[in-house]
Design a protein around this motif. Structure first.
Motif, mmCIF file in Angstrom:
data_model
loop_
_atom_site.group_PDB
_atom_site.id
_atom_site.type_symbol
_atom_site.label_atom_id
_atom_site.label_comp_id
_atom_site.label_asym_id
_atom_site.label_seq_id
_atom_site.Cartn_x
_atom_site.Cartn_y
_atom_site.Cartn_z
ATOM 1 N N ILE A 38 0.788 -1.125 0.036
ATOM 2 C CA ILE A 38 0.040 -0.019 -0.015
ATOM 3 C C ILE A 38 0.789 1.175 -0.063
ATOM 4 C CG2 ILE A 38 -1.684 1.270 1.175
ATOM 5 C CD1 ILE A 38 -2.623 -1.267 2.423
ATOM 6 N N ALA A 39 0.725 2.103 -0.917
ATOM 7 C CA ALA A 39 1.679 3.221 -1.074
ATOM 8 C C ALA A 39 0.850 4.436 -1.663
ATOM 9 C CB ALA A 39 2.563 2.970 -2.368
ATOM 10 N N ALA A 40 1.286 5.667 -0.841
ATOM 11 C CA ALA A 40 0.685 6.865 -0.807
ATOM 12 C C ALA A 40 1.466 7.956 -0.942
ATOM 13 C CB ALA A 40 -0.599 7.035 0.024
ATOM 14 N N ASN A 41 0.971 9.249 -1.472
ATOM 15 C CA ASN A 41 1.746 10.446 -1.516
ATOM 16 C C ASN A 41 0.695 11.594 -1.224
ATOM 17 O OD1 ASN A 41 3.837 12.241 -2.230
ATOM 18 N ND2 ASN A 41 2.714 12.870 -4.037
ATOM 19 N N PRO A 42 0.295 11.381 0.182
ATOM 20 C CA PRO A 42 -0.661 12.130 0.549
ATOM 21 C C PRO A 42 -0.524 13.868 0.125
ATOM 22 C CG PRO A 42 0.507 11.346 2.252
ATOM 23 C CD PRO A 42 1.128 10.792 1.156
ATOM 24 N N ALA A 43 -1.670 14.332 0.314
ATOM 25 C CA ALA A 43 -1.739 15.989 0.075
ATOM 26 C C ALA A 43 -1.163 16.527 1.393
ATOM 27 C CB ALA A 43 -3.213 16.450 -0.172
ATOM 28 N N ASP A 44 -0.692 17.755 1.328
ATOM 29 C CA ASP A 44 -0.529 18.457 2.557
ATOM 30 C C ASP A 44 -1.613 18.510 3.724
ATOM 31 O OD1 ASP A 44 2.189 19.203 1.561
ATOM 32 O OD2 ASP A 44 1.487 20.799 0.584
ATOM 33 N N GLY A 45 -1.236 18.354 4.922
ATOM 34 C CA GLY A 45 -2.046 18.257 5.929
ATOM 35 C C GLY A 45 -3.156 17.022 5.842
ATOM 36 N N TRP A 46 -2.873 15.958 5.385
ATOM 37 C CA TRP A 46 -3.612 14.768 5.215
ATOM 38 C C TRP A 46 -3.934 14.325 6.570
ATOM 39 C CZ3 TRP A 46 -1.993 9.985 6.993
ATOM 40 C CH2 TRP A 46 -0.575 9.936 7.164
ATOM 41 N N LEU A 47 -3.117 14.524 7.418
ATOM 42 C CA LEU A 47 -3.572 13.785 9.035
ATOM 43 C C LEU A 47 -4.124 14.826 9.817
ATOM 44 C CD1 LEU A 47 -3.529 11.261 10.568
ATOM 45 C CD2 LEU A 47 -1.010 11.789 11.358
ATOM 46 N N SER A 48 -3.549 15.881 9.907
ATOM 47 C CA SER A 48 -4.159 16.957 10.871
ATOM 48 C C SER A 48 -5.465 17.367 10.385
ATOM 49 C CB SER A 48 -3.164 18.182 10.913
ATOM 50 O OG SER A 48 -2.785 18.606 9.495
ATOM 51 N N ALA A 49 -5.661 17.535 8.933
ATOM 52 C CA ALA A 49 -7.011 17.944 8.294
ATOM 53 C C ALA A 49 -8.178 16.846 8.483
ATOM 54 C CB ALA A 49 -6.762 18.354 6.885
ATOM 55 N N GLY A 50 -7.380 15.595 8.531
ATOM 56 C CA GLY A 50 -8.487 14.345 8.658
ATOM 57 C C GLY A 50 -8.922 14.250 10.096
ATOM 58 N N LEU A 51 -8.238 14.500 11.037
ATOM 59 C CA LEU A 51 -8.419 14.543 12.497
ATOM 60 C C LEU A 51 -8.876 15.635 12.853
ATOM 61 C CD1 LEU A 51 -5.301 12.416 13.898
ATOM 62 C CD2 LEU A 51 -7.591 11.610 13.323
ATOM 63 N N ALA A 52 -9.080 16.738 12.268
ATOM 64 C CA ALA A 52 -9.690 17.981 12.855
ATOM 65 C C ALA A 52 -10.919 17.950 13.179
ATOM 66 C CB ALA A 52 -9.387 19.152 11.664
ATOM 67 N N GLY A 53 -11.364 18.414 14.376
ATOM 68 C CA GLY A 53 -12.700 18.269 14.701
ATOM 69 C C GLY A 53 -13.305 16.786 15.237
ATOM 70 N N SER A 54 -12.257 16.071 15.198
ATOM 71 C CA SER A 54 -12.640 14.713 15.374
ATOM 72 C C SER A 54 -12.962 14.569 16.982
ATOM 73 C CB SER A 54 -11.859 13.493 14.889
ATOM 74 O OG SER A 54 -10.705 13.674 15.384
ATOM 75 N N GLY A 55 -12.219 15.257 17.779
ATOM 76 C CA GLY A 55 -11.899 15.012 19.244
ATOM 77 C C GLY A 55 -10.833 14.125 19.808
#
Length: 505
Positions: free
Chosen positions: A324-341
């Motif tokens: 499994i390989a990926a070249n994620p966009a900027d902020g992929w993790l912080s944006a994905g977790l934002a607002g999740s608590g």
């Protein structure tokens, strides 16, 4: 002409028609057999039937001719496009046994016999039922109206057969038959609204429908389309409280407290924000020489930093079993977790904030599974290859995690130039060099767009034969028949594309 089965009232919700429930005495408890699940079942069964059964002379037009432009979600099954699946599906022993089809069987009869024992295919369906069908959700106030379209070869016979279908299914429906299609809706009112909307223009002639289905190479034996209006329709449905019942379902889930259902206004706003740039999408499933393909296309909403995932995956060893390989966009993790608590818990567990972890991991990564030999002490080869990572940061992170789990010394961190690897035992060292996976015919056949991909998945089923034979012998014959699975996501101008392939030996 519109027909309604006895006992139907306009206020009955779609769920009572589409879901299993207690049927009246003497009636089947099966759902209406022209449901979405049945449509997909027809597509699968068609592949195990014969080419002769799917006569191209009966091809006709598209079920999209029966739906209005205001259709927001549409799924079509075309058995005339399924003939190339025949030799592939017959190589999968368990599937052939499960379907129970014999050469010369009509796939429509085989499916409907499973769905409803009381129907006599030769009497009730064969005289009028064609080889195409579709399901659609059409704009209709706050909540879309659901409808099905079936190809009709004889309209007078269809008028006779449709009541038998509804009676056998123990479901209630309203329908009309015209221009080679039977259109079935949940109520007379919904049917009338859909037909009136179709008078202004059909989905088959809609520019958006033509664009997106054309972008995926036209219709296959299963084709789906989503209109650019979907975000608006979802937001309206959420604001109207259409999803309120979900809260009750989630309340019975022990994980519900971690992700409570937002109130309708928040949910509507979330739909609008998440899909603000959405301009439509489509996908199609087709059979090509030696493989099944699923191709999708949609609007680009978030671009990755570059097409490097396929490049990193291609440098893995030739004997790689899965990646499994990926070249994620900027902020992929912080944006994905934002607002999740869960940001605070994440930071506490890993010792760094999501944004900091993004920097440590670098630009792209490939999680690899090498050769499998569960009988050997070092038979599990698992590793992570990172490009542009902070090697020191990775080493500290791995050290802290392994110490916390009591696994010191089991995982190694190695680096050379811009490449950093993390592996069980010595496997990380093997990942440092260019192992040549990209040059193998298996990888090129499964992931033809790897050079342009920002995300890649690859599985070589040959590497799983021994493990599956030992651990799951009931599916060993199927795994042996499969070649490779490949998936790639890539950009084409302002269009986001995806291609999945599964090859059959």
């Amino acid at each position: 002409m519109s027909e309604t089965t006895p006992g139907q009232t306009p206020s009955e919700p779609a769920a009572e028609i589409l879901e299993l429930g207690e049927a009246p005495a003497g009636k089947s408890k099966k759902p209406l057999i022209i449901g979405a699940g049945a449509l997909l079942g027809v597509a699968v069964l068609a592949g195990a039937g014969t080419v002769a059964a799917v006569a191209l002379s009966k091809a006709g037009g598209s079920p999209a001719e029966a739906f209005p432009v205001s259709t927001v979600v549409y799924t079509e099954v075309d058995l005339t496009e399924a003939k190339d699946a025949v030799p592939l599906l017959r190589k999968l022993p368990s599937l052939e046994r499960e379907l129970g089809l014999k050469e010369g069987d009509d796939p429509r009869e085989s499916l409907l016999a499973k769905a409803c024992d009381e129907l006599d295919f030769a009497r009730d369906l064969e005289p009028w039922l064609g080889y195409k069908a579709a399901f659609g959700a059409v704009e209709n106030g706050d909540v879309p109206a659901l409808a099905f379209a079936l190809q009709v070869t004889d309209e007078s016979e269809a008028e006779k057969g449709l009541p038998e279908v509804a009676e056998c299914a123990g479901a209630e429906a309203a329908w009309s038959v015209s221009d080679g299609w039977a259109l079935v809706a949940e109520t007379d009112q919904a049917l009338a609204a859909i037909e009136k909307a179709a008078e202004k223009g059909t989905l088959a002639d809609d520019a958006g429908f033509e664009k997106w289905t054309g972008d995926v190479g036209g219709t296959g034996f299963v084709t789906a389309y989503v209109s650019e209006k979907l975000p608006e329709v979802l937001a309206d449905a959420a604001a109207s409280g259409a999803f309120d019942d979900a809260g009750g379902d989630l309340a019975e889930n022990p994980m519900a407290g971690a992700a409570p259902v937002p109130d309708p206004e928040e949910l509507a706003e979330a739909f609008g924000t998440a899909m603000k740039d959405f301009d439509g999408a489509a996908l199609t499933v087709r059979a090509v020489e030696g493989a099944f393909e699923l191709e999708g296309a949609s609007t680009v909403t978030e671009q990755a930093k570059g097409a490097e995932a396929g490049t990193v995956a291609g440098t893995l060893p030739k004997d790689t079993t899965a990646v499994i390989a990926a070249n994620p966009a900027d902020g992929w993790l912080s944006a994905g977790l934002a607002g999740s608590g869960v940001e605070d818990q994440f930071t506490q567990m890993l010792g760094m904030a999501p944004g900091d972890l993004e920097k440590v991991l670098g630009d792209s990564f490939a999680l690899a599974l090498g050769e499998l030999d569960l009988g050997a002490p070092d038979g599990l080869q698992v590793g992570l290859k990172l490009d542009g990572a902070d090697a020191a940061g990775v080493e500290k992170l791995v050290g802290d995690l392994t110490k916390g789990f009591g696994a010191q010394g089991m995982v190694s961190v190695d680096s050379e130039g811009d490449v950093t690897t993390v592996g069980v035992g010595d496997y990380g060292t093997d990942l440092l060099a260019d192992g040549g996976l990209a040059g193998t015919e298996k990888f090129k056949n499964a992931v033809p767009n790897a050079d342009d991909a920002s995300a890649v998945v690859y599985v070589g089923f040959d590497g799983l034969d021994e493990v599956v034979t030992t651990e799951a012998p009931e599916v060993a014959d199927d795994i042996e028949a499969l070649g490779q699975l490949g998936f790639s996501a890539y950009l084409d101008g302002d269009t986001s594309r995806a291609l999945a392939r599964i090859t059959v030996d």
